[in-house]
Motif scaffolding. Sequence first.
Motif, PDB file in Angstrom:
ATOM      1  N   TYR A 298     -22.633   7.362  29.251  1.00 26.03           N
ATOM      2  CA  TYR A 298     -21.261   6.892  29.425  1.00 26.03           C
ATOM      3  C   TYR A 298     -21.273   5.694  30.359  1.00 26.03           C
TER       4      TYR A 298
ATOM      5  N   THR B  12     -17.301  13.302  31.291  1.00 28.46           N
ATOM      6  CA  THR B  12     -17.410  11.885  31.650  1.00 28.46           C
ATOM      7  C   THR B  12     -16.714  11.570  32.971  1.00 28.46           C
TER       8      THR B  12
ATOM      9  N   HIS C 206     -16.118   3.165  29.407  1.00 34.42           N
ATOM     10  CA  HIS C 206     -15.211   3.003  28.271  1.00 34.42           C
ATOM     11  C   HIS C 206     -15.996   3.294  27.010  1.00 34.42           C
ATOM     12  N   ASN C 207     -15.274   3.497  25.912  1.00 30.92           N
ATOM     13  CA  ASN C 207     -15.903   4.025  24.698  1.00 30.92           C
ATOM     14  C   ASN C 207     -16.902   3.082  24.047  1.00 30.92           C
ATOM     15  N   GLU C 208     -16.783   1.775  24.267  1.00 32.24           N
ATOM     16  CA  GLU C 208     -17.696   0.812  23.638  1.00 32.24           C
ATOM     17  C   GLU C 208     -18.750   0.291  24.605  1.00 32.24           C
TER      18      GLU C 208
ATOM     19  N   CYS D 183     -25.579  13.248  28.293  1.00 29.51           N
ATOM     20  CA  CYS D 183     -24.787  12.276  27.545  1.00 29.51           C
ATOM     21  C   CYS D 183     -24.842  10.932  28.256  1.00 29.51           C
TER      22      CYS D 183
END
Length: 254
Positions: free
Chosen positions: A59, A81, A62-64, A57
């Motif tokens: 990362y 994460t 932060h999400n954005e 994944c």
Amino acid sequence: MASTSEWLLEDKRLLARADDAFEIARRRHTPHFLGFLDERQAALVRAHLPKSATSACFYGGHNEAERVMLGVFPDGEEPVTDWFPLTAVAFSYGIRCEISHRDVLGSLLGCGIAREKVGDILCAEEYAVVFLHEDIAAFVADTVTKIGRIGVTTTYPYEGELPIFHRFEPLTGTVASTRLDSILKVLLSVSRERACDLIREAAVQVDHQPALSPSRTVCEGQILSVKGHGRFVVDDVSQTTKKGRLIVQARRYV
């Protein structure tokens, strides 16, 4: 300015490192991380990963996040994460001022820090938050006392509210077609010839990939990045004027 052949060589090396990350995670039965990667690099690695790579994944804290790490976990383990080796450091100015992403990055690189150790930089009027590889975060917190000419205090690790990630300036113009050089002419306020030069110089990316043809079509929702000029989102090219010209509606990242 990197040539096309240099781009290709760098991409080949990056994909080899991504393959190595999978091999290391498999062989050592422990997570392995690569990055920070910029948006173009992350898109390249995503396209390269096998569809069965559920143990991987991306990362960035932060999400954005735009600059992200690739995390590869041993087979059968869910990506977590919290295990990514990154942390946030905040720089507080103590006054309202216009410190930019470029100012913060310049201070970090001036300390001898490699660009790939630095993730997103989020700036507000009174503070900035930077995501860093955890192995340099303490050094940065102890070393950086000024951003430009402004004295700063650091908070490490920082776990508070993040500044607004993006601000935009709306742009509108008209073009004869959705060719890349035509769109750039409007967005950059340059001549068509200069737009073509930028494309030939490998200074233009569309959706984080090098754009090599002035005649390629630009579509709604695409992101155009131009070295030295910034980044733009093309929102709409479907409306026309009474004279039949296309209306370009876009936003410039500020």
